[in-house]
Design a protein around this motif. Structure first.
Motif, PDB file in Angstrom:
ATOM      1  N   GLU A  99      11.013  -0.278  -3.059  1.00  0.00           N
ATOM      2  CA  GLU A  99      11.848  -0.130  -4.255  1.00  0.00           C
ATOM      3  C   GLU A  99      10.979   0.224  -5.450  1.00  0.00           C
ATOM      4  O   GLU A  99      11.366   1.034  -6.278  1.00  0.00           O
ATOM      5  CB  GLU A  99      12.606  -1.443  -4.552  1.00  0.00           C
ATOM      6  N   THR A 100       9.821  -0.444  -5.561  1.00  0.00           N
ATOM      7  CA  THR A 100       8.902  -0.183  -6.668  1.00  0.00           C
ATOM      8  C   THR A 100       7.469  -0.117  -6.145  1.00  0.00           C
ATOM      9  O   THR A 100       7.112  -0.811  -5.188  1.00  0.00           O
ATOM     10  CB  THR A 100       8.971  -1.285  -7.750  1.00  0.00           C
ATOM     11  N   CYS A 114       2.015  -6.838  -1.666  1.00  0.00           N
ATOM     12  CA  CYS A 114       3.365  -6.409  -1.304  1.00  0.00           C
ATOM     13  C   CYS A 114       4.253  -7.642  -1.213  1.00  0.00           C
ATOM     14  O   CYS A 114       3.832  -8.679  -0.699  1.00  0.00           O
ATOM     15  CB  CYS A 114       3.316  -5.690   0.045  1.00  0.00           C
ATOM     16  N   THR A 115       5.469  -7.506  -1.722  1.00  0.00           N
ATOM     17  CA  THR A 115       6.480  -8.537  -1.558  1.00  0.00           C
ATOM     18  C   THR A 115       7.609  -7.906  -0.748  1.00  0.00           C
ATOM     19  O   THR A 115       8.463  -7.206  -1.310  1.00  0.00           O
ATOM     20  CB  THR A 115       6.996  -9.051  -2.928  1.00  0.00           C
ATOM     21  N   GLY A 117      10.334  -8.981   0.650  1.00  0.00           N
ATOM     22  CA  GLY A 117      11.711  -9.331   0.287  1.00  0.00           C
ATOM     23  C   GLY A 117      12.237  -8.528  -0.887  1.00  0.00           C
ATOM     24  O   GLY A 117      13.421  -8.221  -0.961  1.00  0.00           O
ATOM     25  N   GLU A 118      11.339  -8.182  -1.811  1.00  0.00           N
ATOM     26  CA  GLU A 118      11.722  -7.379  -2.977  1.00  0.00           C
ATOM     27  C   GLU A 118      11.431  -5.901  -2.766  1.00  0.00           C
ATOM     28  O   GLU A 118      11.770  -5.079  -3.613  1.00  0.00           O
ATOM     29  CB  GLU A 118      10.964  -7.866  -4.221  1.00  0.00           C
ATOM     30  N   ARG A 119      10.741  -5.589  -1.674  1.00  0.00           N
ATOM     31  CA  ARG A 119      10.315  -4.221  -1.348  1.00  0.00           C
ATOM     32  C   ARG A 119       9.469  -3.649  -2.490  1.00  0.00           C
ATOM     33  O   ARG A 119       9.618  -2.501  -2.883  1.00  0.00           O
ATOM     34  CB  ARG A 119      11.503  -3.331  -1.006  1.00  0.00           C
ATOM     35  N   SER A 120       8.568  -4.502  -3.016  1.00  0.00           N
ATOM     36  CA  SER A 120       7.725  -4.067  -4.128  1.00  0.00           C
ATOM     37  C   SER A 120       6.257  -4.060  -3.717  1.00  0.00           C
ATOM     38  O   SER A 120       5.809  -4.913  -2.949  1.00  0.00           O
ATOM     39  CB  SER A 120       7.928  -4.975  -5.343  1.00  0.00           C
TER      40      SER A 120
END
Length: 190
Positions: A99-100, A114-115, A117-120
């Motif tokens: 996502e980001t 990288c996270t 769950g947040e796709r960041s």
């Protein structure tokens, strides 16, 4: 086959980048410069005159710009997102879709994070100015975490699709080793 490196980008209006000068009483002789986000940071000895400061800032910002344009890496978060999408297509069958993706200045012990769950994905600003193939490796590494959370064999089989994995890991190990010894591009500490 290695991914094609994007062409260097000039500033949109031809103006110089923002510059921050950091004076240090501990710094005796050396001058260093690095990118922090989109700002050129020049570290100089506190004893420098305004004329010495001006001369060194011009010299070091010019060097940073030459290095950045010669390496052609992503300069903005938007360019990082685009590069991550290219690398996902090339090496991960387009399955890793963050996502980001952004540069951050608060990571001093990791090259990226990288996270899932947040796709960041976040990359350390310390990567700016490094060769593009090194930045690409870190991006592929973090993209692979969107598909596999840990560092198990399945994860490494994804990362190793990037052809310069071993070389980039060795490069980053060398940078970490030099930093732990206080070595700079100008040589050992004074």
């Amino acid at each position: 086959m290695a991914p094609e490196v994007p062409q260097p980008l000039g500033s949109s209006n031809g103006s110089p980048p923002p510059v921050e000068v950091r004076r240090s009483a501990r710094r005796r002789k050396t001058v260093s410069a690095f990118w922090e986000g989109g700002t050129a940071v020049v570290a100089i000895p506190a004893r420098f005159t305004k004329a010495e400061e001006k001369a060194w800032v011009e010299r070091m910002v010019d060097r940073l710009e030459r290095d950045r344009s010669g390496r052609g890496g992503p300069r903005s978060d938007q360019e990082l997102v685009a590069r991550a999408a290219e690398l996902s297509e090339l090496f991960l069958d387009g399955r890793a879709r963050p996502e980001t993706v952004r540069w951050v200045t608060n990571q001093s012990t990791r090259w990226g994070s990288c996270t899932p769950g947040e796709r960041s994905i976040r990359l350390s600003h310390q990567l700016q100015g490094m060769p593009q193939w090194v930045v690409d490796y870190v991006l592929v590494h973090e993209l692979a975490h969107l598909l596999v959370a840990g560092h198990n064999p399945k994860f490494w089989s994804l990362v190793e699709r990037y052809p310069r994995t071993a070389e980039a890991k060795a490069f980053l190990s060398g940078v970490s080793f030099a930093a732990s010894r206080g070595l700079t591009p100008e040589g050992p500490p004074a």
